[in-house]
Design a protein around this motif. Sequence first.
Motif, mmCIF file in Angstrom:
data_model
loop_
_atom_site.group_PDB
_atom_site.id
_atom_site.type_symbol
_atom_site.label_atom_id
_atom_site.label_comp_id
_atom_site.label_asym_id
_atom_site.label_seq_id
_atom_site.Cartn_x
_atom_site.Cartn_y
_atom_site.Cartn_z
ATOM 1 N N SER A 79 0.830 -1.199 0.000
ATOM 2 C CA SER A 79 0.000 0.000 0.000
ATOM 3 C C SER A 79 0.868 1.254 0.000
ATOM 4 O O SER A 79 1.696 1.434 0.895
ATOM 5 N N PRO A 80 0.719 2.144 -0.996
ATOM 6 C CA PRO A 80 1.486 3.395 -0.982
ATOM 7 C C PRO A 80 1.094 4.265 0.209
ATOM 8 O O PRO A 80 -0.073 4.330 0.601
ATOM 9 N N HIS A 81 2.062 4.935 0.804
ATOM 10 C CA HIS A 81 1.812 5.833 1.932
ATOM 11 C C HIS A 81 1.889 7.275 1.438
ATOM 12 O O HIS A 81 2.859 7.662 0.777
ATOM 13 N N VAL A 82 0.873 8.063 1.794
ATOM 14 C CA VAL A 82 0.703 9.405 1.237
ATOM 15 C C VAL A 82 0.714 10.440 2.358
ATOM 16 O O VAL A 82 0.023 10.272 3.373
ATOM 17 N N TRP A 83 1.506 11.500 2.164
ATOM 18 C CA TRP A 83 1.517 12.617 3.111
ATOM 19 C C TRP A 83 0.437 13.608 2.709
ATOM 20 O O TRP A 83 0.481 14.193 1.631
ATOM 21 N N MET A 84 -0.552 13.785 3.583
ATOM 22 C CA MET A 84 -1.657 14.708 3.348
ATOM 23 C C MET A 84 -1.557 15.849 4.360
ATOM 24 O O MET A 84 -1.743 15.640 5.557
ATOM 25 N N ARG A 85 -1.235 17.032 3.873
ATOM 26 C CA ARG A 85 -1.164 18.172 4.775
ATOM 27 C C ARG A 85 -2.556 18.645 5.164
ATOM 28 O O ARG A 85 -3.502 18.496 4.385
ATOM 29 N N ASP A 94 -11.023 5.533 -3.809
ATOM 30 C CA ASP A 94 -11.101 4.081 -3.981
ATOM 31 C C ASP A 94 -9.742 3.392 -3.983
ATOM 32 O O ASP A 94 -9.675 2.173 -4.144
ATOM 33 N N CYS A 95 -8.652 4.143 -3.814
ATOM 34 C CA CYS A 95 -7.337 3.520 -3.865
ATOM 35 C C CYS A 95 -7.006 2.877 -2.515
ATOM 36 O O CYS A 95 -7.726 3.022 -1.538
ATOM 37 N N ALA A 96 -5.876 2.174 -2.476
ATOM 38 C CA ALA A 96 -5.453 1.469 -1.259
ATOM 39 C C ALA A 96 -4.393 2.241 -0.488
ATOM 40 O O ALA A 96 -3.677 1.660 0.334
ATOM 41 N N CYS A 97 -4.288 3.538 -0.728
ATOM 42 C CA CYS A 97 -3.243 4.335 -0.086
ATOM 43 C C CYS A 97 -3.469 4.455 1.422
ATOM 44 O O CYS A 97 -4.619 4.485 1.888
ATOM 45 N N THR A 98 -2.379 4.531 2.163
ATOM 46 C CA THR A 98 -2.408 4.813 3.596
ATOM 47 C C THR A 98 -2.064 6.277 3.788
ATOM 48 O O THR A 98 -0.990 6.729 3.396
ATOM 49 N N GLU A 99 -2.971 7.035 4.393
ATOM 50 C CA GLU A 99 -2.784 8.476 4.535
ATOM 51 C C GLU A 99 -2.080 8.818 5.843
ATOM 52 O O GLU A 99 -2.302 8.186 6.876
ATOM 53 N N HIS A 100 -1.237 9.855 5.785
ATOM 54 C CA HIS A 100 -0.571 10.408 6.969
ATOM 55 C C HIS A 100 -0.883 11.900 7.017
ATOM 56 O O HIS A 100 -0.437 12.655 6.160
ATOM 57 N N TRP A 101 -1.661 12.291 8.029
ATOM 58 C CA TRP A 101 -2.067 13.686 8.151
ATOM 59 C C TRP A 101 -1.227 14.350 9.250
ATOM 60 O O TRP A 101 -1.520 14.233 10.434
ATOM 61 N N ASP A 102 -0.164 15.006 8.883
ATOM 62 C CA ASP A 102 0.611 15.779 9.845
ATOM 63 C C ASP A 102 1.163 17.004 9.143
ATOM 64 O O ASP A 102 1.587 16.951 7.996
ATOM 65 N N ALA A 103 1.127 18.122 9.846
ATOM 66 C CA ALA A 103 1.485 19.404 9.248
ATOM 67 C C ALA A 103 2.989 19.603 9.258
ATOM 68 O O ALA A 103 3.669 19.196 10.201
ATOM 69 N N PRO A 104 3.532 20.227 8.221
ATOM 70 C CA PRO A 104 4.955 20.558 8.243
ATOM 71 C C PRO A 104 5.250 21.603 9.301
ATOM 72 O O PRO A 104 4.419 22.474 9.589
ATOM 73 N N GLY A 105 6.410 21.496 9.900
ATOM 74 C CA GLY A 105 6.803 22.464 10.911
ATOM 75 C C GLY A 105 7.400 23.713 10.289
ATOM 76 O O GLY A 105 7.499 23.851 9.067
ATOM 77 N N VAL A 106 7.813 24.620 11.151
ATOM 78 C CA VAL A 106 8.413 25.871 10.692
ATOM 79 C C VAL A 106 9.695 25.559 9.915
ATOM 80 O O VAL A 106 10.561 24.818 10.376
ATOM 81 N N GLY A 107 9.780 26.092 8.717
ATOM 82 C CA GLY A 107 10.959 25.878 7.893
ATOM 83 C C GLY A 107 10.935 24.603 7.076
ATOM 84 O O GLY A 107 11.835 24.380 6.262
ATOM 85 N N GLU A 108 9.934 23.741 7.270
ATOM 86 C CA GLU A 108 9.852 22.498 6.501
ATOM 87 C C GLU A 108 9.150 22.742 5.167
ATOM 88 O O GLU A 108 8.259 23.578 5.049
#
Length: 254
Positions: A79-85, A94-108
Amino acid sequence: MCELRHPILRLRQLLDGGWSLRRVQRALRTGELRRLRVGVFVPPAACAEAVAIAHHGGAMACVTAARHRGLWVLGDEASPHVWMRPGGRSYDADCACTEHWDAPGVGESRREPSLPRVLRQILLCRGVETFFVAFESARRQRMLDGDDMRWLAQNLNSAAREAMSLSRDDADSGLESLLRWRLRGLDLTVRTQVRIAGVGVVDALIGDRIIVEVDGRENHDSESLRHKDLVRDANAAMWGYTTLRFDYAMVLHD
């Protein structure tokens, strides 16, 4: 996995890199680029995971991002892992992606997670063992600087900080990292990459007499390499050592 570290390209990235809109259009006509969504492109060599993530609407995250950056990652993840801001949206429910919801920090960067953030995602998603193996791989390749190490120490839990203190920057493979990690609580003296007279460099030496060799998937399959392993083991026995040899499947699944 494709060999491209950054297979997902956005129009702003291309323009910032000196491309013109005319060049983008020409690249689409010639097949140099492929449009997946408005303003999102991939090169022809992009792997299926990159295409799925671009369709989904985010950037590579967690174990998917780690593999594309060349880290040794424990196990196989389909399963592809996806960064979701925060504020983002999924374009493919409908895809099999695993979502990661975390915000970028200062300067990222908002385009892709930093390597320390990728390692933190691995910790939260896959646990401390997988984190440890990927972390040692990053250290071996000199991919983390002092600021990265401080960020990790401040943003990880106590188990991960313990793993960081155990880590080394010369681990020869993920299997070697895994071996040391799983033996850590048994009150044994474990040394890795030890040179033994008449044998050569061995993966690990427990105490004074037990050699442990861990063989990766791509190694030790041919008849000639198997013969060399048998010669090494026989020489080790002649010098009073006992060799325990484990392959990739035994270490990971047994």
